[in-house]
Design an enzyme around this catalytic site. Structure first.
Site, short mmCIF file in Angstrom:
data_model
loop_
_atom_site.label_atom_id
_atom_site.label_comp_id
_atom_site.label_asym_id
_atom_site.label_seq_id
_atom_site.Cartn_x
_atom_site.Cartn_y
_atom_site.Cartn_z
N CYS A 3 -29.73 -4.27 -2.30
CA CYS A 3 -29.77 -3.36 -3.44
C CYS A 3 -30.40 -4.07 -4.65
O CYS A 3 -30.04 -5.22 -4.93
CB CYS A 3 -28.33 -2.94 -3.76
SG CYS A 3 -28.18 -2.07 -5.32
N CYS A 42 -20.52 -4.29 -5.61
CA CYS A 42 -20.61 -5.20 -4.45
C CYS A 42 -20.55 -6.64 -4.96
O CYS A 42 -21.24 -6.99 -5.90
CB CYS A 42 -21.95 -5.03 -3.73
SG CYS A 42 -22.13 -3.47 -2.89
N CYS A 59 -26.55 4.51 -4.51
CA CYS A 59 -25.81 3.31 -4.13
C CYS A 59 -25.92 3.16 -2.62
O CYS A 59 -25.70 4.13 -1.88
CB CYS A 59 -24.35 3.48 -4.55
SG CYS A 59 -23.26 2.30 -3.78
N TYR A 108 3.93 6.11 1.94
CA TYR A 108 2.64 6.13 1.23
C TYR A 108 1.63 6.88 2.10
O TYR A 108 0.57 6.35 2.44
CB TYR A 108 2.13 4.71 0.92
CG TYR A 108 3.17 3.79 0.31
CD1 TYR A 108 3.27 3.68 -1.07
CD2 TYR A 108 4.03 3.05 1.11
CE1 TYR A 108 4.22 2.84 -1.64
CE2 TYR A 108 4.99 2.22 0.56
CZ TYR A 108 5.08 2.11 -0.82
OH TYR A 108 6.02 1.28 -1.36
N ASP A 130 1.71 1.96 4.06
CA ASP A 130 0.30 1.79 3.68
C ASP A 130 0.20 1.91 2.16
O ASP A 130 -0.36 2.86 1.64
CB ASP A 130 -0.54 2.86 4.39
CG ASP A 130 -2.03 2.71 4.11
OD1 ASP A 130 -2.42 1.71 3.49
OD2 ASP A 130 -2.80 3.59 4.54
N CYS A 183 -4.10 -3.15 1.79
CA CYS A 183 -5.45 -3.34 1.24
C CYS A 183 -5.50 -4.55 0.32
O CYS A 183 -6.47 -4.73 -0.39
CB CYS A 183 -5.93 -2.06 0.54
SG CYS A 183 -4.78 -1.45 -0.68
N1 SAH Z 1 -1.79 6.30 4.39
C1 SAH Z 1 -2.75 7.08 3.63
C2 SAH Z 1 -2.79 6.75 2.15
C3 SAH Z 1 -2.80 5.29 1.76
S1 SAH Z 1 -3.21 4.95 0.07
C4 SAH Z 1 -4.10 7.01 4.26
O1 SAH Z 1 -4.36 6.17 5.11
O2 SAH Z 1 -4.95 7.83 3.92
C5 SAH Z 1 -1.69 4.78 -0.72
C6 SAH Z 1 -1.02 6.07 -1.07
O3 SAH Z 1 0.22 5.76 -1.68
C7 SAH Z 1 -1.77 6.96 -2.05
O4 SAH Z 1 -1.87 8.26 -1.51
C8 SAH Z 1 -0.86 6.96 -3.31
O5 SAH Z 1 -0.87 8.20 -3.99
C9 SAH Z 1 0.49 6.70 -2.71
N2 SAH Z 1 1.51 6.06 -3.56
C10 SAH Z 1 1.32 5.19 -4.58
N3 SAH Z 1 2.50 4.74 -5.04
C11 SAH Z 1 3.47 5.33 -4.28
C12 SAH Z 1 4.89 5.23 -4.26
N4 SAH Z 1 5.55 4.46 -5.10
N5 SAH Z 1 5.56 5.96 -3.34
C13 SAH Z 1 4.89 6.76 -2.47
N6 SAH Z 1 3.55 6.89 -2.45
C14 SAH Z 1 2.83 6.17 -3.34
#
Ligand code: SAH
Length: 501
Positions: free
Chosen positions: A77, A86, A169, A321, A416, A443
């Site tokens: 890029c 990046c 991008c 999550y 997650d 992540c």
């Molecule tokens: N498992 C999903 C989302 C992961 S991202 C996937 O793979 O698509 C993390 C997620 O956690 C987001 O949707 C965010 O809104 C949520 N989140 C953030 N803080 C949180 C909390 N304290 N309790 C529950 N969910 C939460």
């Protein structure tokens, strides 16, 4: 040994880059000091110019590359060096993967306190991409003005909010360019002002673009500092000509904040959501809902989570999550019951609709914080039937309902969380529930390692680790981890052994 401190700002000195920092800067050592060098890659020999000097460390930029590293590749890029998006484009993709794998392992050892031998033994090779570009299904472009007063869109420069104009991008879809052209043209013609962060004036802050890779459906959402878009139809006319356009909306954010989206979204044309699919599960996605940005790698990530969850069909599973229920629904086909928890109400609405859309009846969703819902559920203050909104007094009797019993002590808990990791209250509630397996999708390797340490202290052991490269060219790395309790691991090994003989 005394540190000799003759290094000063603007000094020029040769440096060998021995490592890379989490932000992607090259790391080198000189005169007992550590230097972080923007623009240098692992293995480079550079002439560095000190830009900031502290007691034991400093920052520098590359004045000249004396001997390029064998890991160095030309950036694909043209604005890779200025743009904050990046950080690793100058590093070969092979080396990017190796560096990410090492980073995960190092954090597990350094922060998690796991033995290096164990980490080596349980870590699988990183899952990388064949073609590490054009993988993002979502982009959020800030808008502003250049000196000539023209509307520009692009990305923020490294560590700043200065907009570098670029529409195509290389991590994103080619459609972004045409959409941004159309938005800018509408703004120019209809005299709609971009938002100015310094003054808090102006209307259009960001353009969010999302594309369903499996379906070709496109969503455009303008985030605005006001109640509506003037001459809205002018924008719509320009956008609807494009193939795949499915949803056009505005999101209202009047706050002076770095948070991109506000709470209120109005669909102004087409549908409120777009649909995409991962494997054989279809998902409807709202503008504000979280949805994994790299669909190619998401499928591999979820398959790895499924493999670690080791479902046989009857298990009770929590998915904390859960976003729009992607992992929940992916697992539901192989499980007895799945319970998803997510903080954003629209995402849970999407999750419920997605369950219905796919004919999945064994997934249940709760709106709220994982660290609030889980302990409340454990104490019997939240019922399964009505989810989190059920008042305490109507909570069902735990003892009499077998579904509640298995949800209290589930087979698997998947988490997650966002980068900051799990709240300690959430981890403690998980430990009380004593699931046979915990599958942690992360992540951020540093918060992952911190949280795994807590789970280890609660008697869970590290069984498997698999880094997944969801974000090539950037320093981010995703990791899937399997933890289980000693007794369960042994019994499942014995079961396998029984099958063998
Ligand atoms: N498992 C999903 C989302 C992961 S991202 C996937 O793979 O698509 C993390 C997620 O956690 C987001 O949707 C965010 O809104 C949520 N989140 C953030 N803080 C949180 C909390 N304290 N309790 C529950 N969910 C939460």
């Amino acid at each position: 040994m005394q540190v000799q401190q003759h290094m000063r700002k603007n000094d020029l000195f040769p440096l060998t880059i021995e490592d890379m920092a989490v932000g992607g800067e090259g790391i080198g050592h000189d005169q007992g000091m550590t230097f972080f060098v923007h623009g240098a890659v692992l293995g480079d020999q550079v002439m560095a110019r000190a830009t900031k000097v502290k007691k034991t460390y400093g920052y520098a930029r590359v004045e000249e590359i004396l001997r390029p590293s064998e890991n160095r590749v030309p950036e694909a890029c043209p604005i890779a060096r200025q743009c904050g998006g990046c950080q690793l484009q100058a590093l070969s993709y092979e080396k990017q993967k190796a560096w990410k794998e090492e980073r995960v392992k190092n954090d597990l050892i350094r922060i998690g306190g796991f033995a290096p031998d164990l980490v080596d033994e349980v870590t699988e090779p990183i899952l990388g991409m064949e073609e590490p570009f054009r993988y993002r299904n979502k982009a959020q472009f800030p808008l502003g003005k250049n000196r000539a007063g023209e509307v520009i869109s692009g990305f923020y420069a490294v560590r700043s909010h200065r907009i570098i104009p670029i529409d195509d991008c290389l991590l994103g879809v080619p459609e972004n360019e045409r959409i941004l052209n159309a938005v800018r043209d509408y703004m120019q013609v209809c005299k709609v002002e971009p938002y100015d962060e310094r003054t808090g004036r102006g209307l259009v802050r960001h353009v969010l673009i999302r594309k369903g890779f499996a379906t070709g459906q496109i969503m455009v959402c303008l985030i605005i500092n006001g109640s509506h878009l003037p001459w809205q139809q002018e924008l719509i006319d320009r956008l609807v000509r494009m193939k795949g356009m499915t949803s056009i909306s505005v999101n209202i954010n009047r706050r002076q904040t770095n948070v991109i989206m506000g709470d209120e979204t109005h669909c102004v044309w087409g549908r409120e959501q777009i649909v995409d699919a991962i494997g054989d599960v279809a998902f409807a996605i709202s503008p504000r809902s979280f949805y994994q940005v790299n669909p190619y790698q998401t499928a591999r990530l979820y398959h790895k989570a499924l493999e670690y969850a080791d479902l046989k069909g009857q298990e009770s599973v929590w998915d904390l999550y859960c976003g729009i229920g992607t992992i929940s629904l992916f697992l539901a086909r192989k499980a007895g019951q799945v319970y998803g928890v997510e903080i954003i109400p629209e995402a849970i609405e999407d999750a419920k609709a997605n369950a219905k859309r796919n004919g999945i009846g064994n997934a249940h969703f709760f709106v709220g914080k994982a660290e609030e819902i889980l302990p409340k559920f454990y104490e019997g203050k939240v019922s399964l039937a009505q989810g989190a909104r059920e008042p305490e007094k109507r909570a069902r009797s735990l003892a009499r309902d077998p579904a509640v019993g298995s949800a209290l002590h589930p087979d698997v808990i998947v988490v997650d969380p966002p980068r900051k990791g799990c709240d300690d209250i959430c981890l403690q509630a998980m430990l009380k529930m004593q699931p046979k397996r915990i599958v942690y999708v992360s992540c951020d390797p540093a918060t992952l390692a911190r949280d795994l340490k807590v789970l280890t202290e609660g008697d869970y052991s590290l069984r498997k680790v698999c880094p997944v490269d969801q974000f090539p060219q950037t320093t981010h790395v995703e990791t899937v981890v399997l933890m289980s309790r000693a007794e369960w691991h042994h019994s499942s090994c014995e079961e396998k052994f029984d099958l063998l003989i």
